[in-house]
Scaffold this active site. Sequence first.
Site, PDB file in Angstrom:
ATOM      1  N   ASP A   1       0.828  -1.209   0.000  1.00 10.06           N
ATOM      2  CA  ASP A   1       0.000   0.000   0.000  1.00 10.06           C
ATOM      3  C   ASP A   1       0.858   1.252   0.000  1.00 10.06           C
ATOM      4  OD1 ASP A   1       0.811  -0.796   2.609  1.00 10.06           O
ATOM      5  OD2 ASP A   1      -0.591   0.637   3.498  1.00 10.06           O
TER       6      ASP A   1
ATOM      7  N   GLU B   1      -0.079  -1.355   5.780  1.00  9.78           N
ATOM      8  CA  GLU B   1       1.006  -0.951   6.663  1.00  9.78           C
ATOM      9  C   GLU B   1       0.919   0.535   6.991  1.00  9.78           C
ATOM     10  OE1 GLU B   1       4.997   0.616   7.777  1.00  9.78           O
ATOM     11  OE2 GLU B   1       3.773   1.120   6.030  1.00  9.78           O
TER      12      GLU B   1
END
Length: 385
Positions: A78, A140
Amino acid sequence: MPLPTMKEQFAALIAAPSVSCTQPALDQSNRAVIDLLATWLGDLGFACDIQQVTPGKFNLLASFGSGPGGLVLAGHSDTVPFDESLWKTDPLKLTEVDGRWVGLGSCDMKGFFALVIEAIKPMLDKPFKQPLLILATCDEESSMAGARALAEAGRPLGRAAIIGEPTGLKPIRLHKGVMMERIHILGRSGHSSDPSLGHSALEAMHDVITELKGLRQQWQLEYRNPQFSVPHPTMNFGCIHGGDNPNRICGQCSLEFDLRPLPGMDPHMLRAAIMQKLQPLAELHQVKIDYAPLFPEAPPFEQDADAELVRVAERLTGHQAQAVAFGTEAAYLQRLGCETLVLGPGDIACAHQPGEHLEMSRLEPTVLLLRQLVEYYCLTPATVR
């Protein structure tokens, strides 16, 4: 169909939006990134396991070879949100500018996966003594849900793990934790001309902040690690909201703060100490105090200085392992039995901002370093080490 070149993979990863954000309007699935990686790694002979963590959010664990031990090359799939108007180039398009590859996720850290694939391609016809695992996690940049799900599942991974976060190709063996907390106080409003008509949440919060500052001072005297540029734990009071008018006793007040513990400081013990300070204040001011994390904490991380992985990485990079202030998923992988280091080609100074980039001069050294790590952990018999 031939495997795309490293630059084509890099570009495709950047072009696949995968923002994770606590604001639902900005949050996106990472499935497109996971599917790209699974396709490329599957074509190279990896066994690919895609695991749904939450709706629209996925982890990928790809393995080559079998058995215990081996090496994990890990990263998150991400990115943070972006403001396109502040970028000089299209953030979702790989652009070469002054010897840099510019794009969202180039540095932090989708581009790392293209370098991993480039490194391992010529090695896969060699006899693997230990397995190679490639891990791509979700979220994350927000909740760390992907890494937490792995840790909670408890499945052992490899003997050693490298997380390719931006460290300038210098090994990082410890970092602070990240705790984002909130305290909400519910008092009773009333006319300001008579204090007995209410219970001020704002006055209670004043005493709460005083107690928190006292804890901060206590912890900064008790805990210190000179390896960090800021050698003590920090507590930042980030935002406060309360009340609605000068002539009303404040009925509600909320505080959000950030706590960065050092390795060795247990987040649960820190919260217990805070709660112990809050309970007497609730009774004193006759208010309700609700204290909770905004998000699950990212634990502090420390890998022993004499660990095999630390020694290997220091020898290969020529740099002594260091400490950084930012948080990563390292503690979660460590919990699964991996000696763990944070080591990647990007620079943290350009992460999370317009113009995020990776210096092209780092491409070849990163590929070489990754090959050396795979050679050591996956191709060399244990008795030779």
